[in-house]
Scaffold this motif. Structure first.
Motif, PDB file in Angstrom:
ATOM      1  N   ALA A 130      29.301  45.705 -37.534  1.00 29.22           N
ATOM      2  CA  ALA A 130      29.155  45.908 -36.093  1.00 29.22           C
ATOM      3  C   ALA A 130      27.957  45.112 -35.586  1.00 29.22           C
ATOM      4  N   ASP A 131      28.146  44.414 -34.466  1.00 29.24           N
ATOM      5  CA  ASP A 131      27.080  43.594 -33.891  1.00 29.24           C
ATOM      6  C   ASP A 131      26.884  43.974 -32.430  1.00 29.24           C
ATOM      7  N   PRO A 132      26.029  44.981 -32.151  1.00 29.91           N
ATOM      8  CA  PRO A 132      25.822  45.442 -30.773  1.00 29.91           C
ATOM      9  C   PRO A 132      24.691  44.696 -30.063  1.00 29.91           C
ATOM     10  N   SER A 133      24.847  44.568 -28.737  1.00 31.64           N
ATOM     11  CA  SER A 133      23.803  44.012 -27.888  1.00 31.64           C
ATOM     12  C   SER A 133      23.663  44.876 -26.646  1.00 31.64           C
ATOM     13  N   PHE A 134      22.424  44.997 -26.149  1.00 33.65           N
ATOM     14  CA  PHE A 134      22.155  45.790 -24.945  1.00 33.65           C
ATOM     15  C   PHE A 134      21.347  44.900 -24.010  1.00 33.65           C
ATOM     16  N   MET A 135      21.925  44.506 -22.884  1.00 31.16           N
ATOM     17  CA  MET A 135      21.295  43.587 -21.944  1.00 31.16           C
ATOM     18  C   MET A 135      20.898  44.345 -20.687  1.00 31.16           C
ATOM     19  N   ASN A 136      19.670  44.178 -20.258  1.00 29.45           N
ATOM     20  CA  ASN A 136      19.132  44.950 -19.140  1.00 29.45           C
ATOM     21  C   ASN A 136      18.646  44.050 -18.008  1.00 29.45           C
ATOM     22  N   ASN A 137      18.732  44.569 -16.780  1.00 28.32           N
ATOM     23  CA  ASN A 137      18.394  43.849 -15.562  1.00 28.32           C
ATOM     24  C   ASN A 137      19.233  42.577 -15.439  1.00 28.32           C
ATOM     25  N   LEU A 138      20.548  42.762 -15.371  1.00 28.46           N
ATOM     26  CA  LEU A 138      21.479  41.639 -15.309  1.00 28.46           C
ATOM     27  C   LEU A 138      21.273  40.818 -14.039  1.00 28.46           C
ATOM     28  N   HIS A 139      21.541  39.538 -14.147  1.00 26.23           N
ATOM     29  CA  HIS A 139      21.293  38.634 -13.029  1.00 26.23           C
ATOM     30  C   HIS A 139      22.279  38.860 -11.877  1.00 26.23           C
ATOM     31  N   PRO A 140      21.958  38.354 -10.672  1.00 23.18           N
ATOM     32  CA  PRO A 140      22.808  38.568  -9.491  1.00 23.18           C
ATOM     33  C   PRO A 140      24.175  37.904  -9.635  1.00 23.18           C
ATOM     34  N   SER A 185      39.245  54.085 -31.108  1.00 23.18           N
ATOM     35  CA  SER A 185      38.572  54.057 -29.799  1.00 23.18           C
ATOM     36  C   SER A 185      37.107  53.672 -29.944  1.00 23.18           C
ATOM     37  N   VAL A 186      36.609  53.036 -28.879  1.00 20.44           N
ATOM     38  CA  VAL A 186      35.187  52.726 -28.747  1.00 20.44           C
ATOM     39  C   VAL A 186      34.750  53.304 -27.410  1.00 20.44           C
ATOM     40  N   LEU A 187      33.887  54.324 -27.455  1.00 18.54           N
ATOM     41  CA  LEU A 187      33.437  55.002 -26.241  1.00 18.54           C
ATOM     42  C   LEU A 187      31.959  54.747 -26.001  1.00 18.54           C
ATOM     43  N   VAL A 188      31.593  54.582 -24.738  1.00 17.01           N
ATOM     44  CA  VAL A 188      30.192  54.478 -24.332  1.00 17.01           C
ATOM     45  C   VAL A 188      29.948  55.561 -23.296  1.00 17.01           C
ATOM     46  N   ASP A 189      29.049  56.480 -23.629  1.00 17.31           N
ATOM     47  CA  ASP A 189      28.797  57.666 -22.781  1.00 17.31           C
ATOM     48  C   ASP A 189      30.097  58.398 -22.449  1.00 17.31           C
ATOM     49  N   GLY A 190      30.952  58.495 -23.450  1.00 19.20           N
ATOM     50  CA  GLY A 190      32.183  59.257 -23.319  1.00 19.20           C
ATOM     51  C   GLY A 190      33.328  58.546 -22.639  1.00 19.20           C
ATOM     52  N   LYS A 191      33.120  57.311 -22.172  1.00 17.19           N
ATOM     53  CA  LYS A 191      34.175  56.562 -21.495  1.00 17.19           C
ATOM     54  C   LYS A 191      34.604  55.366 -22.351  1.00 17.19           C
ATOM     55  N   PRO A 192      35.907  55.035 -22.348  1.00 18.89           N
ATOM     56  CA  PRO A 192      36.391  53.904 -23.158  1.00 18.89           C
ATOM     57  C   PRO A 192      35.729  52.594 -22.740  1.00 18.89           C
ATOM     58  N   ALA A 193      35.225  51.862 -23.717  1.00 18.90           N
ATOM     59  CA  ALA A 193      34.693  50.522 -23.446  1.00 18.90           C
ATOM     60  C   ALA A 193      35.860  49.585 -23.176  1.00 18.90           C
ATOM     61  N   ASN A 194      35.599  48.539 -22.433  1.00 14.61           N
ATOM     62  CA  ASN A 194      36.635  47.555 -22.129  1.00 14.61           C
ATOM     63  C   ASN A 194      36.817  46.625 -23.318  1.00 14.61           C
ATOM     64  N   TYR A 195      38.067  46.572 -23.857  1.00 17.90           N
ATOM     65  CA  TYR A 195      38.320  45.603 -24.930  1.00 17.90           C
ATOM     66  C   TYR A 195      38.538  44.241 -24.282  1.00 17.90           C
ATOM     67  N   VAL A 196      37.684  43.277 -24.629  1.00 17.79           N
ATOM     68  CA  VAL A 196      37.744  41.961 -23.996  1.00 17.79           C
ATOM     69  C   VAL A 196      38.712  41.055 -24.754  1.00 17.79           C
ATOM     70  N   ALA A 197      38.394  40.734 -25.978  1.00 15.83           N
ATOM     71  CA  ALA A 197      39.218  39.891 -26.842  1.00 15.83           C
ATOM     72  C   ALA A 197      38.467  39.682 -28.145  1.00 15.83           C
ATOM     73  N   MET A 198      39.177  39.278 -29.196  1.00 14.30           N
ATOM     74  CA  MET A 198      38.572  38.879 -30.460  1.00 14.30           C
ATOM     75  C   MET A 198      37.537  39.867 -30.987  1.00 14.30           C
ATOM     76  N   THR A 202      19.617  53.305 -18.626  1.00 13.41           N
ATOM     77  CA  THR A 202      19.379  54.531 -19.382  1.00 13.41           C
ATOM     78  C   THR A 202      19.951  54.399 -20.782  1.00 13.41           C
ATOM     79  N   PRO A 203      19.568  55.271 -21.727  1.00 15.78           N
ATOM     80  CA  PRO A 203      20.151  55.224 -23.066  1.00 15.78           C
ATOM     81  C   PRO A 203      21.671  55.358 -23.019  1.00 15.78           C
ATOM     82  N   LYS A 204      22.348  54.697 -23.976  1.00 14.30           N
ATOM     83  CA  LYS A 204      23.799  54.738 -24.039  1.00 14.30           C
ATOM     84  C   LYS A 204      24.236  55.271 -25.402  1.00 14.30           C
TER      85      LYS A 204
END
Length: 581
Positions: free
Chosen positions: A91-101, A140-153, A164-166
């Protein structure tokens, strides 16, 4: 599948290496050119989504194509599989904060649905432990109890407005579970001014720029500088460099000339400067299959810029020629990913080997005559000790040449090969062999690192090179191979001697490997004669002609070193760059 679709599948690969879309390096590797004429960019006012110079429409098209390629083409090409066994994937997780406009309009916004300006994104990818393959989870992959969006690959995403913490929960259909929490970063970053300008900022990328930042408590985590650029209609964030943290960061003009993507013709319309700080942190509240989870934690800030002049990019260096009857070529990429030779202090040898083909068989039918033409050739099989003797002499000559030409200290071989990191490193290649058909022999205690590594071990701090350097104290690693290739030239069987080499450099940030240079030297072919006796001495001095190959190797180092000094950028970039301590 057309070329654009194949190219688009690399988007997700980039996200597995970095917390932000890094098309630049991938496009540079592909050698694509931008047809847009952008010798000097005009006023770069930020545009709303869907228009302007940011390539918004093309970004959306490419994003859709990439998703299709990931879901259909990816599986066809063997790049994507499915699994219900979490033990088989990394598993390779990333957490990005203060996303650009949204007005930045870079392609990642369209690729990952739900972009939240000022908010955060959690992205997780799964790759096979045994091969170069991404994996979708059967479950399933859940984040804060909600299904994460499967993008691809094998990649999933989740966006939120709140920093906030996830809590992440992965559950497979077979009943396996993994749960952990990622937390907002402790680091802070905030741009005060660029070249003293707080608003309506304009910059000349042919000159140094100074970025003033709000004071930071943590002065160890480096600052990564990015610029958006557009190539072949795709707008993305390109790395400019990694710099030591401080209230002011001076980005040399040389860094812009050597930024990621400099192999392409980048346009800077609608340009956005982003600064980020990224650290690897351990997740909390971990339970289930994975006893420990590490994730990339990033926070960013940015400003729109008007670029008044763009740099003349450094496309890299090449030296080629002939020395002592052997042809040589040496290549060094742009300075961001190829450290200055003066930066090399201590070199270790990671791989040193000999391999070759000693049996040739080919049958072809002449179409009109209906005659089969058979070509066969054999070369004597030599005992292992003969090859080890040749490798011993080659090793001594090659390491001495590096000492002489680059003024580098070379570690004792055992200092590297006896390290725990080296012992743990998997070469992912076939076992050594010495038969009547071929030979493949590593020198003394070295391994042959010629196989395909899993994605999780390909780059950055996850690569064996990083671990080996950290433990051994080297900041450069040599991989060297002596080849003998049996072939035919017209009606004559010939043996072709050559050498190939790569000198790897330090890890840049968390995700990039650097390479000082790569090279090759090809000696004169040796024509085989029927019933000719070939002794070990003839093998070494005539067939291989070891002195010729060594002379060509030494000349290639001299030439590329001279070109680097004449260029000047490499020393400037690496004196300004942050490197792993």
């Amino acid at each position: 599948m057309n070329r654009k679709m194949i190219y688009a599948t690399t988007i997700l690969v980039a996200f597995s290496f970095s917390s932000y879309a890094q098309f630049g390096k991938l496009k540079g590797m592909m050698g694509k050119k931008d047809s847009t004429k952008t010798e000097e960019t005009k006023t770069d006012e930020p545009k709303k989504q869907g228009g302007g110079s940011g390539g918004g429409i093309m970004n959306k098209v490419i994003s859709k194509v990439a998703k299709l390629a990931g879901s259909v083409g990816g599986s066809v090409m063997g790049m994507t599989g499915t699994t219900d066994d979490l033990n088989s994937v990394v598993a390779d997780p990333s957490f990005m904060n203060n996303l650009h406009p949204l007005e930045v309009q870079e392609v990642g916004q369209d690729f990952f649905n739900g972009w939240e300006p000022g908010g955060n994104a959690f992205i997780i990818g799964f790759s096979s432990k045994g091969k170069q393959q991404f994996n979708k989870i059967e479950g399933s992959v859940l984040v804060d109890g909600k299904p994460a969006n499967y993008v691809a690959m094998g990649f999933y995403s989740s966006f939120s407005k709140e920093n906030t913490p996830k809590k992440v929960e992965v559950t497979t259909n077979s009943g396996q579970k993994s749960s952990f929490t990622v937390n907002p970063p402790q680091q802070t970053i905030k741009i005060v001014s660029v070249n003293g300008q707080k608003d309506n900022i304009s910059v000349d990328l042919t000159k140094d720029i100074v970025i003033e930042l709000e004071p930071m408590k943590d002065t160890k985590t480096p600052v990564v500088v990015y610029l958006t650029g557009t190539t072949i209609g795709i707008k993305t964030l390109y790395d400019v460099g990694w710099f030591p943290a401080g209230n002011k960061i001076t980005v040399p003009a040389a860094s812009f000339r050597n930024m990621n993507g400099s192999q392409s013709n980048i346009g800077f319309g609608g340009c956005y400067l982003q600064v980020s700080r990224l650290v690897k942190e351990k997740a909390t509240d971990v339970s289930g299959v994975y006893p420990e989870v590490e994730y990339a934690n990033a926070i960013s800030d940015g400003r729109f810029l008007t670029v008044t002049a763009k740099p003349v990019f450094n496309k890299g260096l090449e030296a080629k020629g002939t020395e002592a009857g052997a042809n040589y070529v040496a290549n060094k990429t742009n300075a961001m990913f190829a450290p200055a030779f003066g930066h090399m202090k201590t070199l270790g040898v990671m791989g040193f080997a000999a391999l070759g083909k000693t049996s040739y068989y080919d049958v072809k039918t002449k179409q009109f005559q209906g005659v089969e033409v058979t070509k066969t050739a054999t070369f004597p099989q030599f005992p292992d000790d003969v090859w080890q003797n040749i490798l011993d002499k080659t090793y001594a000559a090659i390491t001495q040449a590096l000492k002489d030409e680059l003024k580098v200290d070379v570690l004792p071989l055992e200092k590297v090969t006896s390290s725990a990191a080296y012992q743990k490193a998997n070469s992912y290649t076939t076992e050594e062999a010495n038969t009547t058909e071929n030979f493949k022999l590593a020198y003394k205690s070295t391994k042959m690192f010629s196989g395909k590594r899993p994605i999780s071990e390909l780059t950055g701090t996850k690569s064996p090179e990083y671990a080996i350097m950290k433990e051994s104290g080297a900041n450069a690693l040599l991989n060297f191979t002596l080849h003998l290739d049996l072939n035919y030239e017209s009606s004559k069987a010939i043996m072709i001697p050559r050498i190939t080499y790569t000198i790897a450099g330090e890890t840049l940030g968390e995700y990039y490997n650097t390479v000082y240079l790569t090279g090759e030297a090809v000696g004169a072919s040796y024509a085989l004669k029927n019933n000719q006796a070939i002794t070990p001495q003839i093998l070494e001095n005539t067939v291989i002609n070891l002195p010729s190959l060594i002379a060509a190797f030494k000349k290639s180092i001299q030439d590329i070193n001279a070109k680097e000094k004449a260029n000047g950028d490499y020393d400037i970039v690496w004196k300004a760059m942050y490197t792993q301590q």
